[in-house]
Design a protein around this motif. Structure first.
Motif, short mmCIF file in Angstrom:
data_model
loop_
_atom_site.label_atom_id
_atom_site.label_comp_id
_atom_site.label_asym_id
_atom_site.label_seq_id
_atom_site.Cartn_x
_atom_site.Cartn_y
_atom_site.Cartn_z
N ASN A 62 0.81 -1.21 0.00
CA ASN A 62 0.00 0.00 0.00
C ASN A 62 0.85 1.27 0.00
N ASP A 63 2.15 1.11 0.26
CA ASP A 63 3.05 2.25 0.23
C ASP A 63 3.27 2.71 -1.21
N SER A 64 3.71 3.95 -1.38
CA SER A 64 4.08 4.42 -2.70
C SER A 64 5.34 3.67 -3.16
N ILE A 65 5.60 3.74 -4.46
CA ILE A 65 6.78 3.03 -4.99
C ILE A 65 8.06 3.58 -4.37
N ASP A 66 8.12 4.91 -4.20
CA ASP A 66 9.30 5.51 -3.56
C ASP A 66 9.48 4.97 -2.15
N GLU A 67 8.38 4.88 -1.39
CA GLU A 67 8.46 4.36 -0.03
C GLU A 67 8.88 2.90 -0.01
N GLN A 68 8.37 2.12 -0.97
CA GLN A 68 8.78 0.72 -1.05
C GLN A 68 10.27 0.60 -1.36
N ALA A 69 10.75 1.45 -2.28
CA ALA A 69 12.17 1.41 -2.65
C ALA A 69 13.05 1.74 -1.46
N PHE B 271 14.32 2.32 -7.20
CA PHE B 271 15.41 1.78 -6.40
C PHE B 271 16.75 2.30 -6.89
N TYR B 272 16.89 2.44 -8.20
CA TYR B 272 18.13 2.96 -8.75
C TYR B 272 18.36 4.40 -8.29
N GLU B 273 17.27 5.20 -8.27
CA GLU B 273 17.40 6.60 -7.83
C GLU B 273 17.85 6.68 -6.38
N ILE B 274 17.35 5.76 -5.53
CA ILE B 274 17.78 5.74 -4.14
C ILE B 274 19.27 5.41 -4.06
N VAL C 116 21.48 5.96 -6.40
CA VAL C 116 22.21 7.10 -6.93
C VAL C 116 22.36 8.16 -5.84
N MET C 117 21.27 8.40 -5.09
CA MET C 117 21.35 9.35 -3.99
C MET C 117 22.37 8.89 -2.96
N TRP C 118 22.44 7.58 -2.73
CA TRP C 118 23.43 7.03 -1.80
C TRP C 118 24.83 7.38 -2.24
N GLY C 119 25.06 7.45 -3.54
CA GLY C 119 26.38 7.79 -4.05
C GLY C 119 26.59 9.28 -4.22
N ASP C 120 25.52 10.07 -4.08
CA ASP C 120 25.65 11.52 -4.20
C ASP C 120 26.49 12.06 -3.04
N GLU C 121 27.41 12.98 -3.34
CA GLU C 121 28.36 13.44 -2.32
C GLU C 121 27.66 14.09 -1.13
N ALA D 249 23.10 -1.84 -12.36
CA ALA D 249 22.72 -1.23 -11.08
C ALA D 249 22.14 -2.25 -10.11
N ILE D 250 21.37 -3.21 -10.61
CA ILE D 250 20.66 -4.11 -9.70
C ILE D 250 21.62 -4.99 -8.90
N PRO D 251 22.52 -5.76 -9.55
CA PRO D 251 23.44 -6.57 -8.74
C PRO D 251 24.37 -5.73 -7.88
#
Length: 317
Positions: free
Chosen positions: A6-13, A47-50, A52-57, A85-87
């Protein structure tokens, strides 16, 4: 356990991102995660965007500061092309190792402490008033010849009772502050100690190299680093001193600076999706209370978008 459908896709990611960094992820959970990724392109993109943010300085620095504060050390992997990105994201998500040594030192040695989001005032036996800001701790040792306070973590405000026969010393990580009677702050940061004087005079010396001490008086401050002592400065902002009155006062401060102060009263990180908002100049005052309430007040008064992906991850813009 994975995310709620029931969560949004962003929340699930984000839920998957957080869960997969734990050290007790089951084989079934990993399989469920792969299944979730394969359900829709939107899942993979989110999930990829999350990651990418993890790698953002900037985002990584926020994560690192928060993780160091709470004894959690992140070890992010480098960003790669989306095809891999996935593996790589799977590997990057199993990366948090818990280090308790610093926290254990604080727990064993602190005489007074304030929890995350808490302000605490105590009076020492000599009549000195000590105010602990959020997530702070001190050890106190009163002796015949001197009064010694060790700042174990965080930031503390001192209103020192004069006693010429017993100098008052505050020892932080990189500095020692000596005073007879004054009102001042000492903030032990991850890379420096900051000393700010409201009134009176203090003598600040750095702890490692025996350089000449610096004298601070009314409305002056200095920062002591690992190998050097900074230049004496005038206090030109109420934002870092107004907390002793239970408020955060900001005058022509950037939104990023104000949110950094709010974030000291909460667990987690704040990430700017719209980079232009970082340097937005704002004025006002916030009562120090629940950090989410403070962020909500900013959202309403400044008409900016704030999204809570989880209670831990907040997106601005």
């Amino acid at each position: 356990m994975g995310p709620n459908n029931n969560d949004s896709i962003d929340e699930q990611a984000v839920t998957w991102f957080v869960r997969l960094r734990a050290d007790n992820v089951s084989r079934q959970e990993r399989a469920s995660f792969i299944q979730w990724l394969e359900q829709a392109a939107e899942h993979r993109t989110a999930f990829y965007e999350i990651c990418v943010m993890w790698g953002d300085e900037a985002f990584l620095q926020s994560l690192t500061d928060s993780a160091n504060k709470h004894g959690i050390v992140p070890k992010p992997k480098k960003k790669r092309r989306i095809k891999t990105a996935i593996p790589l994201a799977l590997a990057a998500c199993f990366v948090l190792a818990v280090s308790l040594s610093g926290q254990l030192h604080v727990l064993l040695n602190a005489d007074y402490s304030a929890r995350q989001g808490e302000l605490k005032t105590v009076q020492l036996e000599d009549g000195t008033t000590v105010m602990l800001n959020t997530d702070s701790a001190v050890a106190v040792k009163m002796e015949a010849g001197q009064r010694l306070v060790e700042l174990l973590k965080g930031e503390v405000y001192f209103d020192v009772k004069p006693d010429r026969s017993r100098p008052f010393l505050v020892k932080a990580d990189r500095s020692t502050t000596r005073v007879l009677g004054t009102r001042f702050f000492v903030h032990r940061k991850s890379d420096s100690d900051e000393i700010k004087v409201l009134s009176g005079r203090v003598e600040v010396s750095e702890s490692r190299y025996g350089k000449k001490p610096l004298i601070l008086s009314n409305q002056e401050s200095v920062t002591v680093y690992e190998t050097t002592m900074g230049q004496l400065k005038k206090l030109d902002s109420k934002l870092t001193t107004s907390w002793i009155n239970g408020v955060l006062v900001y005058e022509n401060e950037t939104l990023e600076t104000v949110i950094d102060q709010i974030n000291r009263y909460r667990f987690g990180v704040v990430y700017f999706r719209d980079e232009r908002l970082r340097n937005l100049r704002i004025n006002g005052r916030l009562k120090i209370k629940d950090s989410r309430d403070m962020l909500n007040v900013l959202q309403k008064t400044m008409n900016i978008k704030i999204t809570y992906l989880t209670d831990w991850v907040v997106i601005v813009g």
